[in-house]
Design a protein around this motif. Structure first.
Motif, PDB file in Angstrom:
ATOM      1  N   HIS B  29      -0.279 -38.938 -39.386  1.00 14.03           N
ATOM      2  CA  HIS B  29       0.068 -40.369 -39.463  1.00 14.03           C
ATOM      3  C   HIS B  29      -0.061 -40.916 -40.876  1.00 14.03           C
ATOM      4  O   HIS B  29      -0.607 -42.000 -41.080  1.00 14.03           O
ATOM      5  CB  HIS B  29      -0.806 -41.185 -38.498  1.00 14.03           C
ATOM      6  CG  HIS B  29      -0.433 -40.975 -37.057  1.00 14.03           C
ATOM      7  ND1 HIS B  29      -1.169 -41.482 -36.011  1.00 14.03           N
ATOM      8  CD2 HIS B  29       0.611 -40.331 -36.501  1.00 14.03           C
ATOM      9  CE1 HIS B  29      -0.607 -41.141 -34.859  1.00 14.03           C
ATOM     10  NE2 HIS B  29       0.481 -40.442 -35.137  1.00 14.03           N
ATOM     11  N   CYS B  30       0.435 -40.153 -41.836  1.00 13.43           N
ATOM     12  CA  CYS B  30       0.299 -40.575 -43.231  1.00 13.43           C
ATOM     13  C   CYS B  30       1.414 -41.534 -43.643  1.00 13.43           C
ATOM     14  O   CYS B  30       1.332 -42.195 -44.671  1.00 13.43           O
ATOM     15  CB  CYS B  30       0.315 -39.359 -44.148  1.00 13.43           C
ATOM     16  SG  CYS B  30       1.932 -38.575 -44.239  1.00 13.43           S
ATOM     17  N   ILE B  32       4.318 -40.955 -44.831  1.00 11.57           N
ATOM     18  CA  ILE B  32       5.158 -40.562 -45.963  1.00 11.57           C
ATOM     19  C   ILE B  32       6.621 -40.383 -45.534  1.00 11.57           C
ATOM     20  O   ILE B  32       7.546 -40.726 -46.276  1.00 11.57           O
ATOM     21  CB  ILE B  32       4.587 -39.291 -46.636  1.00 11.57           C
ATOM     22  CG1 ILE B  32       3.334 -39.689 -47.424  1.00 11.57           C
ATOM     23  CG2 ILE B  32       5.605 -38.630 -47.565  1.00 11.57           C
ATOM     24  CD1 ILE B  32       2.585 -38.560 -48.055  1.00 11.57           C
ATOM     25  N   ILE B  51       8.772 -40.170 -37.622  1.00 11.60           N
ATOM     26  CA  ILE B  51       8.023 -39.490 -36.550  1.00 11.60           C
ATOM     27  C   ILE B  51       7.890 -40.400 -35.320  1.00 11.60           C
ATOM     28  O   ILE B  51       7.780 -39.910 -34.191  1.00 11.60           O
ATOM     29  CB  ILE B  51       6.634 -38.995 -37.054  1.00 11.60           C
ATOM     30  CG1 ILE B  51       5.991 -38.005 -36.087  1.00 11.60           C
ATOM     31  CG2 ILE B  51       5.688 -40.150 -37.330  1.00 11.60           C
ATOM     32  CD1 ILE B  51       6.672 -36.668 -35.993  1.00 11.60           C
ATOM     33  N   VAL B 109       2.569 -32.162 -44.126  1.00 15.49           N
ATOM     34  CA  VAL B 109       2.085 -31.088 -43.256  1.00 15.49           C
ATOM     35  C   VAL B 109       3.223 -30.151 -42.847  1.00 15.49           C
ATOM     36  O   VAL B 109       2.999 -29.150 -42.182  1.00 15.49           O
ATOM     37  CB  VAL B 109       1.363 -31.626 -41.998  1.00 15.49           C
ATOM     38  CG1 VAL B 109       0.145 -32.449 -42.388  1.00 15.49           C
ATOM     39  CG2 VAL B 109       2.289 -32.426 -41.108  1.00 15.49           C
ATOM     40  N   ASN B 111       6.262 -30.978 -41.202  1.00 12.14           N
ATOM     41  CA  ASN B 111       7.061 -31.222 -39.997  1.00 12.14           C
ATOM     42  C   ASN B 111       8.560 -31.351 -40.290  1.00 12.14           C
ATOM     43  O   ASN B 111       8.959 -32.084 -41.185  1.00 12.14           O
ATOM     44  CB  ASN B 111       6.587 -32.501 -39.302  1.00 12.14           C
ATOM     45  CG  ASN B 111       5.197 -32.340 -38.722  1.00 12.14           C
ATOM     46  OD1 ASN B 111       4.646 -31.240 -38.732  1.00 12.14           O
ATOM     47  ND2 ASN B 111       4.637 -33.415 -38.225  1.00 12.14           N
TER      48      ASN B 111
HETATM   49  S1  SF4 Z   1       5.461 -36.662 -39.616  1.00 12.75           S
HETATM   50 FE1  SF4 Z   1       4.570 -35.922 -41.516  1.00 12.75          FE
HETATM   51  S2  SF4 Z   1       5.087 -37.481 -43.032  1.00 12.75           S
HETATM   52 FE2  SF4 Z   1       5.415 -38.424 -41.026  1.00 12.75          FE
HETATM   53  S3  SF4 Z   1       3.477 -39.437 -40.570  1.00 12.75           S
HETATM   54 FE3  SF4 Z   1       3.345 -37.398 -39.646  1.00 12.75          FE
HETATM   55  S4  SF4 Z   1       2.375 -36.140 -41.210  1.00 12.75           S
HETATM   56 FE4  SF4 Z   1       3.043 -37.989 -42.238  1.00 12.75          FE
END
Ligand code: SF4
Ligand code: SF4
Lengths: 219, 420
Positions: B29-30, B32, B51, B109, B111
């Motif tokens: 939940h960053c 980015i 996401i 990470v 994804n």
């Molecule tokens: S999908 Fe990746 S970039 Fe997006 S919030 Fe989750 S960890 Fe962060």
């Protein structure tokens, strides 16, 4: 139970229990996730150097082009606290001694003043990313109880460890026992929270890198 | 639970594989990914965070494939996915996602979020929550043969026009030709110059090629809507046409998603490797160039820039060929900031351009393209996707920017010398 008995428990049965849950939990989760498998890609691959799962595992440790500017606290705070955590966990003399006692492997530790400093810096970085989570829209929007909880699980061992070493707030024995307990809590919860990214982010990077690498795109 | 919701949930469950489980488990939940998505950067609305677009799928994963989630479901603590919720997600899964893949390129990470959105669409369309515009395009492709309702006679009419204009015969159903040229409806209707350019270039390089009466349409609305069964039917037409004519290579037209559908999804859809090669026209032209077959004369003297179609560049790995070609004919070729691998989407890929109710979003999202263009101020913009071209033209018109958009193939063809 007095302080010493408490310390004895967390050092003995408590630690064993936590390690057991941790190991079984990690194994279970890995099987639960990677056991699902995936279909093989039947399209004709395009081979390009640097387009592979392994390359992506390495490459994703660096910020993507242009993103450092839009998420500076996430990146810089994130780097500092990840590196800081690694330093404090693996290079603090008592931790090295513990590993030595448990499995008989040892390596040089850093002087305690350096660890002290690293701990404070790590905690400051963690507070910064926490504040950023609160103020940055998308991040705040995504945040759930799990995010705050995972933050706390990571922060408590740092805080209690630092307080114990500094002989602050509570008697050393009690603070040390709380420190160990907080680590055990972290170990028990890690497989079942977002902290599990410590394991799966390698798998995720690898999948992304491999599947796009098949197309000749070094992601 | 309604029958369609039941089906949607079942399909979503089937879609979840190890990569998806790994991606959901890894997300920290960053936020980015939000910064990489044009629908978030240009609207600042956090619901467009990539996401988040697959949140219903995450809950299904959690409730069906994780120990704790299953326990929670057992004791009634899990929040089930509802029909109403999926209805609300339509805007997130379709209108505001162009499959551009910028999110997948940045997630720390690792994804591959667009991979997840693609799978999410399978469940959405099964549950009956696909946008009307796309439903229509799929129905027309299945029943008539093309998303814009173009039939063979229209193609033949265009062949005739081109033959008259260029004085070059257009081969149809020529067995044993080296290349099978496919088209997108957009080219058949709006950009006939593409076919003329192909004819001119093929004569120049001395290669045999053909159109096919059963495999002229390369686009695949089945893939865009997220219905693999229909996508398979559509791609199978091209496979059948190519195999019948025994061509060596199928050329995907100036269209981004047609390339993805043929080059990467096609074999997986029909369940076996292709017996022919698939190349985007830009790759073919660059091969001709490298082999010394393509010799252009003269240069464009105005300032040109190139818009990379997402499916060609970031999702398809074709980045250098278009630049090699541009340099052959452009005296002043300027690159927009972040061009190439990290180029910003036109805003209408992945089927989004056929969603009427998403138009306001496309216009908002176009601001990032405008900034990119304002930074280098080209006189003309070249691209290699007819869909990008239309969407770009709409955006440019809305923002009152006077900038012609042209196709790369036709630009190259203009510099092919006439035969003696
Ligand atoms: S999908 Fe990746 S970039 Fe997006 S919030 Fe989750 S960890 Fe962060
Ligand atoms: S693929 Fe592009 S449009 Fe879709 S969520 Fe990712 S960044 Fe946004």
């Amino acid at each position: 139970m007095d302080q010493l008995q408490f310390l004895t428990w967390v050092r003995g049965p408590g630690l064993n229990l936590a390690l057991l849950v941790f190991v079984l939990g990690v194994l279970w989760r890995l099987i639960e996730i990677y056991g699902l498998g995936r279909k093989t890609d039947l399209s004709a691959p395009r081979h390009v150097p640097g387009a592979s799962g392994w390359a992506t595992i390495a490459r994703r440790s660096l910020p993507a082009p242009g993103l450092l500017k839009s998420s500076p606290v996430t990146y810089i705070g994130g780097y500092i606290f990840h590196v800081g955590l690694a330093v404090v966990v693996f290079l603090f003399a008592p931790h090295v001694a513990l590993v030595d006692a448990l499995v008989g492997v040892t390596w040089p530790a850093l002087p305690s003043q350096v660890i002290d400093f690293a701990t404070v810096v790590t905690m400051v970085a963690m507070v910064a990313v926490l504040v950023d989570r609160h103020v940055k829209w998308a991040k705040r929007f995504l945040s759930t109880f799990g995010d705050w909880f995972a933050w706390l699980l990571t922060f408590l061992p740092l805080l209690t460890g630092w307080l114990a070493v500094q002989h602050l707030l509570l008697p050393y024995t009690l603070m040390l026992a709380l420190h160990i307990l907080s680590v055990e809590l972290l170990l028990v919860c890690l497989p079942f929270t977002k902290l599990f990214h410590a394991f799966t982010s390698f798998g995720s990077r690898w999948f992304n890198g491999t599947m796009n690498g098949h197309k000749g795109v070094p992601v | 639970m309604s029958a369609s919701l039941d089906k949607g949930v079942r399909v979503l469950k089937e879609m979840i594989d190890a990569p998806i489980a790994s991606y959901f488990s890894s997300c920290v939940h960053c936020g980015i990914c939000a910064e990489a998505c044009l629908f978030y950067t240009e609207t600042s609305d956090p619901k467009f965070t990539p996401i988040h677009k697959v949140e219903p799928m995450r809950r299904i994963w959690q409730q069906e494939y994780t120990l704790l989630g299953r326990l929670a479901k057992l004791v009634g603590l899990a929040k089930p996915v509802t029909d109403e919720e999926l209805g609300k997600w339509k805007e997130l899964v379709y209108d505001s996602c162009t499959f551009c893949g910028r999110c997948s390129a940045v997630c720390p990470v690792g994804n591959d979020i667009v991979y997840m959105v693609r799978k999410m669409r399978e469940g959405m369309s099964a549950a009956g929550h696909a946008p009307e515009g796309l439903k229509g395009a799929v129905t027309r492709t299945i029943n008539i043969g093309s998303p814009m309702g173009v039939k063979l006679p229209a193609v033949k009419a265009q062949m005739k026009h081109v033959e008259a204009d260029y004085g070059i015969p257009i081969p149809l159903d020529q067995e044993g030709a080296e290349y099978l040229v496919t088209l997108s409806s957009m080219e058949i209707i709006n950009f006939p110059e593409y076919l003329g350019a192909i004819a001119k270039i093929m004569r120049h390089v001395g290669k045999t090629w053909t159109l096919s009466s059963e495999a002229f349409e390369a686009t695949n609305a089945g893939m865009q809507i997220g219905n693999s069964d229909l996508a398979r039917v559509i791609v199978a037409r091209v496979v059948a046409g190519a195999e019948k004519l025994k061509v060596k290579t199928v050329i995907s037209p100036e269209c981004g998603h047609a390339y993805t559908a043929l080059r990467w999804e096609g074999a997986n859809l029909i369940g076996r490797p292709f017996t022919f090669k698939v190349q985007h026209i830009v790759e073919v032209l660059d091969e001709f160039r490298a082999a010394g077959l393509l010799k252009t004369e003269g240069m464009e003297t105005d300032r040109l820039s190139f818009h990379d179609p997402c499916q060609l560049a970031r999702r398809g790995g074709v980045i250098q060929p278009q630049r090699n070609l541009m340099k052959m004919v452009a005296k002043e070729f300027v690159e927009m900031p972040e061009a190439g691998y990290m180029n910003w989407c036109c805003g209408g890929g992945g089927g989004a351009s056929s969603i009427e109710e998403g138009e306001y979003l496309r216009i908002e999202a176009f601001q990032v393209k405008k900034r990119q263009l304002d930074a280098v101020k080209p006189d003309r913009l070249v691209t290699a996707c007819a869909n990008c071209r239309i969407v770009l033209e709409e955006g440019l018109e809305h923002y009152k920017m006077n900038l012609p958009v042209v196709g790369l193939t036709e630009t190259i063809a203009e510099h092919i010398p006439d035969p003696e």
